[in-house]
Scaffold this active site. Structure first.
Site, PDB file in Angstrom:
ATOM      1  N   ASP A  83     -19.371  26.225 -12.600  1.00 58.65           N
ATOM      2  CA  ASP A  83     -19.259  27.455 -13.324  1.00 58.65           C
ATOM      3  C   ASP A  83     -17.867  27.422 -14.135  1.00 58.65           C
ATOM      4  OD1 ASP A  83     -19.463  30.236 -13.644  1.00 58.65           O
ATOM      5  OD2 ASP A  83     -19.816  30.523 -11.612  1.00 58.65           O
ATOM      6  N   ASP A  90     -26.016  36.400 -14.980  1.00 60.10           N
ATOM      7  CA  ASP A  90     -25.711  36.910 -13.640  1.00 60.10           C
ATOM      8  C   ASP A  90     -26.596  38.255 -13.331  1.00 60.10           C
ATOM      9  OD1 ASP A  90     -23.877  35.134 -12.944  1.00 60.10           O
ATOM     10  OD2 ASP A  90     -22.101  36.394 -13.224  1.00 60.10           O
TER      11      ASP A  90
HETATM   12  C1  GLA Z   1     -20.061  33.632 -11.606  1.00 57.78           C
HETATM   13  C2  GLA Z   1     -21.477  33.064 -11.479  1.00 57.78           C
HETATM   14  C3  GLA Z   1     -22.191  33.512 -10.452  1.00 57.78           C
HETATM   15  C4  GLA Z   1     -21.496  33.048  -9.062  1.00 57.78           C
HETATM   16  C5  GLA Z   1     -20.264  33.509  -9.076  1.00 57.78           C
HETATM   17  C6  GLA Z   1     -19.264  33.003  -8.077  1.00 57.78           C
HETATM   18  O1  GLA Z   1     -20.074  35.018 -11.819  1.00 57.78           O
HETATM   19  O2  GLA Z   1     -22.221  33.499 -12.695  1.00 57.78           O
HETATM   20  O3  GLA Z   1     -23.461  32.976 -10.214  1.00 57.78           O
HETATM   21  O4  GLA Z   1     -21.623  31.712  -8.932  1.00 57.78           O
HETATM   22  O5  GLA Z   1     -19.557  33.353 -10.314  1.00 57.78           O
HETATM   23  O6  GLA Z   1     -17.917  33.575  -7.974  1.00 57.78           O
END
Ligand code: GLA
Length: 777
Positions: A476, A544
């Site tokens: 990420d 997301d």
């Molecule tokens: C980001 C990612 C999510 C998740 C969160 C965790 O927002 O896109 O899928 O992994 O971080 O903190």
């Protein structure tokens, strides 16, 4: 294939030609990029110079028609009479003027390696060839090399630019585009893919008209604001016909692209590194090489263009270790538990996921020490012993025992101030000396220009993967760059680009020696969905936002340039956490299936009926995985904007998804063309069996129930957890030609009764149609 005939450069792919030749003064004139042309005298393609233009600046005093302003060029400069946007800006002892004229060329098989960045690779294709054309500006002491690589099998040509300082003084580069493409205007529309967090890659169209239209990213990453890839298509182009061009960059950093229509009806496309904040000093003898730009052309409309881009990515961008590799069905625990979990909770989810048929279980954010929310812990890769008392390996063994592989979330480029790492190495963060650093999601960006930081990440992440026994990593990156200053580069203007170069090196060092580890990229969803990342990752978490109706736009936007094998898409709970939209489980699956399927869901509260349905969905996806991930993808024409039609596969087998965003009373009679099938061969088209939850019917259930039920009563509540109605019982037959003409689908529910074949779509309803050959059934 590349051929040089006299001074004519002929680049050819399976169905396209790209031609250029020097002008009498040595500038490279672009002649053609479009459908294949047989080699011949290109005079008719040259820009005509019958008489001088009124107010133009001419290149040579002996040639009154030598104005560069009207010439389509492979690469321009500043100060020679071409007043369109220049692809290059370099400060040298004599100012900014640059005049690049042909000096020589070199042809060779395969691709040209890039010194610091990933580029497309030849893969298993023998017909990949490269051409380097060198141009010089002797007075400025600069040598410019245009690098072309032809990927004939997939109809793609890549380009990039190398600038060498051949003079005695240091020069400073402020802009160097990867590609310049001057095309005659065909009533072009530019389609860009724009958005932000949870609404990435929405397509926007603008007519290309006088002036400059530009997109870009200044966040340090390719960003969800504007994807680096975009399309340009002629006024008569549709999804299935007409001229369309695609441009993309193999780059994950800040980018800038522009289209400029000039007074002569020529359109100049530029694409490359974002010039804002970019400066690159070149000491005598040094060179700078841009990221690689990707060009594709299709005379078969936007679907034809997407097909070329998809095949290019699958064959030449995806790392060899993941090429054609089936992507597993994933369960990711993020939306189920967020930060609040421990091993027991994760294992309970894992047991349930395994029963549903999930193949790989990913623990998301929150597994390491200090990480109970997003304010602390990033940077420290020590497992939280309170959450995993026996460590990660004991946990992954249990996951393996359940028949699944195990994956792990990491965010290595970032650090929380509240972490051991930040306390030990405050100097490892990007920050401007003397200035308080800006925060984003309570975190700072590590200074990847510092080789110690790179070494730390390679060691820490590598060790965590190995010791934990993980075979999947979700990487990420949850904030933009700010305070872009590093003491480890010669000039502050080098920082952002050097960050991307070093990130590429870190990814290569971690993942190349671990070919068994599948890498999924993520950046708050699709904040870094680009070909630069796809040189290392198999898939990218597209957003997301897992609401299927929102995902329609996101996944459709991405589909123009990226194959479904790269798009991670998960089924999540309803009503949706970001939109409150209540959607049927069937539609959540039917949309996520057009990508790499996963579930991101609190499984504790699934009803027996939902468990059955998810088990069926996973089995269905597994049976058709090759089509969903690697089959040819096409977007169907949209007779109404709230309907999406997606097709994967053609020839012997296909699956078509029909999704409706909104219903109207007395719905239109939908027609469903299924294309690319064999003429004369009979096919059977069957709707994937799916279930209609009884509680979705509310009081209408009394029209089909033998006993009268209170729609919000206990009985209804209990019954709907265990019983559902068959939905979409449809079957059609026809040859390839008939199906291409379009099936008149069964009617939709319109309040006049119920029949088994009736399409009970309503708002957000959808169906998957499975197409098989009758003669092979
Ligand atoms: C980001 C990612 C999510 C998740 C969160 C965790 O927002 O896109 O899928 O992994 O971080 O903190």
């Amino acid at each position: 294939m590349i051929e040089v005939r006299g001074d004519l450069f002929l680049l050819a792919t399976r169905s396209t030609s790209y031609w250029f030749a020097p002008t009498p003064h040595g500038h490279l004139e672009h002649l053609h990029y479009g459908p294949s042309l047989p080699a011949q005298d290109p005079a008719a393609l040259r820009v005509k110079r019958d008489l001088p233009h009124g107010s133009s600046v001419v290149y040579s005093p002996d040639d009154a028609t030598s104005s560069l302003d009207a010439v389509p060029l492979e690469f321009s400069g500043i100060g020679q009479g071409d007043y369109r946007l220049s692809p290059i800006e370099v400060a040298h002892p004599l100012g900014f003027d640059t005049d690049f004229v042909y000096a020589g060329h070199r042809l060779f098989d395969g691709t040209a390696p890039h010194p610091t960045l990933p580029v497309a690779e030849a893969g298993e294709q023998p017909d990949v060839q490269s051409l380097e054309v060198t141009l010089v500006d002797a007075l400025a002491g600069l040598e410019l090399t245009l690098v072309y690589t032809v990927f004939a099998d997939v109809d793609v040509i890549t380009r990039r630019t190398r600038l060498r300082n051949t003079g005695a003084a240091t020069v400073e580069l402020a802009k160097l585009a990867s590609v310049q493409l001057d095309l005659p205007d065909r009533g072009f529309t530019i389609r860009t893919f724009d958005g932000g967090w949870i609404h990435e890659a929405h397509a926007h169209d603008r007519t290309v008209s006088s002036g400059v239209f530009s997109i870009g990213s200044t966040t340090g990453a390719s960003s969800n604001r504007h994807n680096p890839g975009f399309l340009l298509f002629a006024d008569d182009a549709t999804e299935d016909s007409g001229w369309a061009y695609g441009v993309n960059l193999v780059y994950s950093g800040g980018h800038a692209s522009s289209v400029e229509r000039d007074a002569h009806g020529s359109v100049r496309v530029l694409s490359g590194i974002q010039p804002q904040g970019f400066r690159w000093p070149l000491f005598p003898g040094e060179a700078f090489e841009t990221p690689e730009a990707v060009l594709a052309f299709s005379a078969e409309g936007l679907n034809g263009l997407s097909d070329r881009m998809h095949r290019f990515v699958n064959a030449h961008i995806t790392p060899a270790r993941y090429r054609g590799l089936p992507r597993p069905v994933v369960y990711n625990s993020w939306e189920a538990t967020y930060f609040d979990f421990d091993e027991k909770r994760q294992l309970s989810l894992a047991r349930q996921a395994a029963k549903l048929g999930v193949e790989l279980f990913v623990i998301d954010d929150g597994w390491f020490v200090g990480r109970d929310d997003d304010t602390a812990g990033l940077g420290d890769y020590t497992v939280d012993a309170k959450k995993f008392p026996s460590g990660l390996r004991a946990f992954t063994r249990k996951v393996e025992k359940l028949g699944m592989r195990a994956g792990l979330w990491v965010e290595p480029e970032m650090v929380n101030e509240r972490s051991e790492l930040a306390r030990a190495h405050p100097e490892w963060m990007l920050r401007v000396p003397g200035k308080a650093p800006r925060e984003g999601r309570h975190q700072q960006v590590l200074d990847l220009c510092n080789p110690d930081v790179s070494d730390y990440l390679v060691e820490q992440v590598g060790r965590t993967i190995d010791e934990g026994g993980f075979t999947y990593v979700k990487w990420d990156m949850n904030r933009h760059l700010a305070d872009v200053y590093s003491p480890h580069v010669a000039h502050p203007g080098m920082t952002a680009h050097r960050y991307v170069e070093n990130l590429s090196a870190v990814l290569e060092r971690i993942f190349a020696p671990r070919p068994h580890v599948l890498l999924e990229m993520c950046s708050s969803g699709g904040n870094r969905f680009d070909l630069g990342m796809l040189r290392f990752a198999a898939t990218i978490w597209a957003s997301d936002d897992t609401d299927p109706i929102e995902r329609l736009e996101i996944q459709q936007g991405l589909s123009y340039l990226y194959p479904l094998s790269t798009i991670s898409a998960h089924v999540s709970a309803s009503p949706h956490q970001q939109t409150l939209r209540d959607t049927p489980l069937s539609t959540r699956f039917n949309v996520a299936a057009f990508g790499c399927l996963g579930y991101e869901y609190d499984l504790d509260f699934l009803s027996a009926e939902e468990r059955r349905e998810i088990t069926d969905q996973i089995a269905f996806y597994q049976a058709h995985r090759a089509l969903f991930q690697f089959g040819r993808f096409r977007r169907g024409a949209r007779p109404r904007p709230d309907r999406f039609v997606w097709q994967v596969g053609d020839g012997d087998a296909a699956i078509v998804g029909n999704v409706q965003r909104g219903v109207r009373a007395a719905p239109e009679r939908d027609v469903l063309p299924i294309v690319g099938l064999h003429p004369g061969i009979p096919y059977r088209v069957v709707a994937k069996p799916q279930r209609l939850a009884l509680d979705r019917l509310g009081h209408l259930v009394n029209h089909v129930s033998p006993v009268k039920l209170d729609p919000s009563g206990l009985v209804m509540n209990v019954v709907s957890k265990h019983r559902s109605l068959p939905d979409a019982v449809e079957e059609y037959r026809g040859t390839g030609e008939l199906l291409a003409a379009g099936i008149r689908l069964h009617m939709q529910f319109a309040g006049t009764g119920h029949a088994a074949t009736l399409r009970m779509l309503g708002d957000f309803g959808s169906t998957l149609y499975v197409v098989t050959r009758e003669d092979e059934a």
